[in-house]
Design an enzyme around this catalytic site. Structure first.
Site, PDB file in Angstrom:
ATOM      1  N   LYS A  10       0.838  -1.203   0.000  1.00  0.00           N
ATOM      2  CA  LYS A  10       0.000   0.000   0.000  1.00  0.00           C
ATOM      3  C   LYS A  10       0.879   1.262   0.000  1.00  0.00           C
ATOM      4  O   LYS A  10       2.104   1.187   0.212  1.00  0.00           O
ATOM      5  CB  LYS A  10      -0.908  -0.032   1.235  1.00  0.00           C
ATOM      6  CG  LYS A  10      -1.955  -1.158   1.196  1.00  0.00           C
ATOM      7  CD  LYS A  10      -2.869  -1.075   2.416  1.00  0.00           C
ATOM      8  CE  LYS A  10      -3.942  -2.141   2.385  1.00  0.00           C
ATOM      9  NZ  LYS A  10      -4.862  -2.018   3.550  1.00  0.00           N
ATOM     10  N   TYR A  50     -12.369  -2.117  -3.242  1.00  0.00           N
ATOM     11  CA  TYR A  50     -12.892  -2.145  -1.873  1.00  0.00           C
ATOM     12  C   TYR A  50     -14.429  -2.129  -1.842  1.00  0.00           C
ATOM     13  O   TYR A  50     -15.015  -1.749  -0.824  1.00  0.00           O
ATOM     14  CB  TYR A  50     -12.308  -0.985  -1.068  1.00  0.00           C
ATOM     15  CG  TYR A  50     -10.893  -1.245  -0.572  1.00  0.00           C
ATOM     16  CD1 TYR A  50     -10.580  -2.407   0.142  1.00  0.00           C
ATOM     17  CD2 TYR A  50      -9.875  -0.328  -0.807  1.00  0.00           C
ATOM     18  CE1 TYR A  50      -9.286  -2.653   0.596  1.00  0.00           C
ATOM     19  CE2 TYR A  50      -8.573  -0.562  -0.339  1.00  0.00           C
ATOM     20  CZ  TYR A  50      -8.295  -1.719   0.353  1.00  0.00           C
ATOM     21  OH  TYR A  50      -7.014  -1.957   0.818  1.00  0.00           O
ATOM     22  N   ASN A 113      -1.844  -0.048   7.309  1.00  0.00           N
ATOM     23  CA  ASN A 113      -1.408  -1.424   7.601  1.00  0.00           C
ATOM     24  C   ASN A 113      -0.573  -2.065   6.495  1.00  0.00           C
ATOM     25  O   ASN A 113      -0.487  -3.288   6.385  1.00  0.00           O
ATOM     26  CB  ASN A 113      -2.586  -2.293   8.037  1.00  0.00           C
ATOM     27  CG  ASN A 113      -3.645  -2.443   6.970  1.00  0.00           C
ATOM     28  OD1 ASN A 113      -3.480  -1.950   5.856  1.00  0.00           O
ATOM     29  ND2 ASN A 113      -4.716  -3.142   7.302  1.00  0.00           N
ATOM     30  N   HIS A 116      -1.874  -5.293   1.386  1.00  0.00           N
ATOM     31  CA  HIS A 116      -3.160  -5.940   1.097  1.00  0.00           C
ATOM     32  C   HIS A 116      -2.885  -7.334   0.557  1.00  0.00           C
ATOM     33  O   HIS A 116      -1.942  -7.542  -0.214  1.00  0.00           O
ATOM     34  CB  HIS A 116      -3.944  -5.152   0.044  1.00  0.00           C
ATOM     35  CG  HIS A 116      -5.145  -5.910  -0.462  1.00  0.00           C
ATOM     36  ND1 HIS A 116      -6.356  -5.883   0.184  1.00  0.00           N
ATOM     37  CD2 HIS A 116      -5.289  -6.785  -1.500  1.00  0.00           C
ATOM     38  CE1 HIS A 116      -7.203  -6.686  -0.449  1.00  0.00           C
ATOM     39  NE2 HIS A 116      -6.574  -7.245  -1.478  1.00  0.00           N
ATOM     40  N   GLU A 129      -9.613 -10.211  -7.787  1.00  0.00           N
ATOM     41  CA  GLU A 129      -8.673  -9.093  -7.612  1.00  0.00           C
ATOM     42  C   GLU A 129      -7.555  -9.145  -8.657  1.00  0.00           C
ATOM     43  O   GLU A 129      -7.126  -8.101  -9.163  1.00  0.00           O
ATOM     44  CB  GLU A 129      -8.122  -9.102  -6.180  1.00  0.00           C
ATOM     45  CG  GLU A 129      -9.224  -8.786  -5.175  1.00  0.00           C
ATOM     46  CD  GLU A 129      -8.781  -8.791  -3.718  1.00  0.00           C
ATOM     47  OE1 GLU A 129      -7.654  -9.266  -3.424  1.00  0.00           O
ATOM     48  OE2 GLU A 129      -9.570  -8.328  -2.879  1.00  0.00           O
TER      49      GLU A 129
HETATM   50  P1  DAT Z   1      -7.896  -6.784   5.336  1.00  0.00           P
HETATM   51  O1  DAT Z   1      -7.106  -5.666   4.690  1.00  0.00           O
HETATM   52  O2  DAT Z   1      -7.132  -7.443   6.438  1.00  0.00           O
HETATM   53  O3  DAT Z   1      -8.462  -7.759   4.335  1.00  0.00           O
HETATM   54  P2  DAT Z   1     -10.586  -5.689   5.527  1.00  0.00           P
HETATM   55  O4  DAT Z   1     -10.829  -6.256   4.178  1.00  0.00           O
HETATM   56  O5  DAT Z   1     -11.570  -5.986   6.613  1.00  0.00           O
HETATM   57  O6  DAT Z   1      -9.145  -6.090   6.071  1.00  0.00           O
HETATM   58  O7  DAT Z   1     -10.501  -4.100   5.435  1.00  0.00           O
HETATM   59  C1  DAT Z   1      -9.841  -3.483   4.348  1.00  0.00           C
HETATM   60  C2  DAT Z   1      -9.013  -2.337   4.895  1.00  0.00           C
HETATM   61  O8  DAT Z   1      -9.863  -1.350   5.464  1.00  0.00           O
HETATM   62  C3  DAT Z   1      -8.066  -2.729   6.015  1.00  0.00           C
HETATM   63  O9  DAT Z   1      -6.835  -3.178   5.511  1.00  0.00           O
HETATM   64  C4  DAT Z   1      -7.932  -1.462   6.805  1.00  0.00           C
HETATM   65  C5  DAT Z   1      -9.265  -0.786   6.633  1.00  0.00           C
HETATM   66  N1  DAT Z   1     -10.155  -1.054   7.766  1.00  0.00           N
HETATM   67  C6  DAT Z   1     -10.737  -2.229   8.082  1.00  0.00           C
HETATM   68  N2  DAT Z   1     -11.521  -2.109   9.166  1.00  0.00           N
HETATM   69  C7  DAT Z   1     -11.442  -0.808   9.539  1.00  0.00           C
HETATM   70  C8  DAT Z   1     -12.019  -0.028  10.587  1.00  0.00           C
HETATM   71  N3  DAT Z   1     -12.851  -0.572  11.482  1.00  0.00           N
HETATM   72  N4  DAT Z   1     -11.683   1.278  10.666  1.00  0.00           N
HETATM   73  C9  DAT Z   1     -10.860   1.853   9.771  1.00  0.00           C
HETATM   74  N5  DAT Z   1     -10.277   1.176   8.747  1.00  0.00           N
HETATM   75  C10 DAT Z   1     -10.566  -0.131   8.630  1.00  0.00           C
HETATM   76 MG    MG Z   2      -9.972  -7.680   2.964  1.00  0.00          MG
END
Ligand code: DAT
Ligand code: MG
Length: 152
Positions: A10, A50, A113, A116, A129
């Protein structure tokens, strides 16, 4: 079973000089790099990528972040690749990610974080994806010379 998965460093990981470290970890584990693209994500692609989160309160921030600078998008192949990459990434929130994982070693904040990876619990997310980011001709078929030593 050998499969392909989508992985992306990212914008925070790119700016912090972590592309090499992340590629090294995946390479050394034995995963095979099949495609890579250094690119800037536009709003349309970010919203598609997303899409599952479009109703979440953090959606706008997430799209803003992922389009805020270049990313390094990749396809990696190997046995159980999608789940194994997720294990190497660690928990979504770096504050909860185990030390030794990428997020646990290089992040502190949920909104930054670093990496991805396709979700192995979301059936077909890896293929979707990969299709979103790469054309078929960009995926390179070849053998790594250590494959006979990586797999029984
Ligand atoms: P991942 O990236 O582990 O697959 P995800 O698909 O649930 O996690 O979410 C996509 C991204 O969105 C994640 O990398 C960081 C952000 N994110 C997830 N939950 C969040 C939250 N509660 N508040 C803010 N950002 C969040
Ligand atoms: Mg995810």
């Amino acid at each position: 079973m050998s499969e392909r998965t989508f992985v992306m460093v990212k914008p925070d990981g790119v700016q912090r000089g972590l592309i090499g470290e992340i590629v090294s970890r995946l390479e050394e584990r034995g995963l095979k790099l099949v495609a890579g693209k250094f690119m800037q994500i536009d709003r349309d692609l970010a919203e598609d990528h997303y899409g599952e989160h479009e109703d979440k309160p953090f959606f706008d921030d997430l799209v803003g972040f992922i389009t805020s600078g270049p990313v390094f998008a990749m396809v990696w192949e190997g046995q159980d690749a999608t789940r194994q990459v997720r294990r190497m990434m660690g928990a979504t929130d770096p504050a909860d990610a185990q030390p030794g994982t990428i997020r646990g070693d290089y992040g502190l904040d949920l909104g930054r974080n670093v990496i991805h990876g396709s979700d192995h619990e979301d059936e077909g997310a890896n293929e979707r994806e990969i299709d979103l980011f790469f054309d078929e001709v960009e995926l390179v078929d070849y053998e790594r010379i250590d494959e006979t030593w990586l797999y029984e």
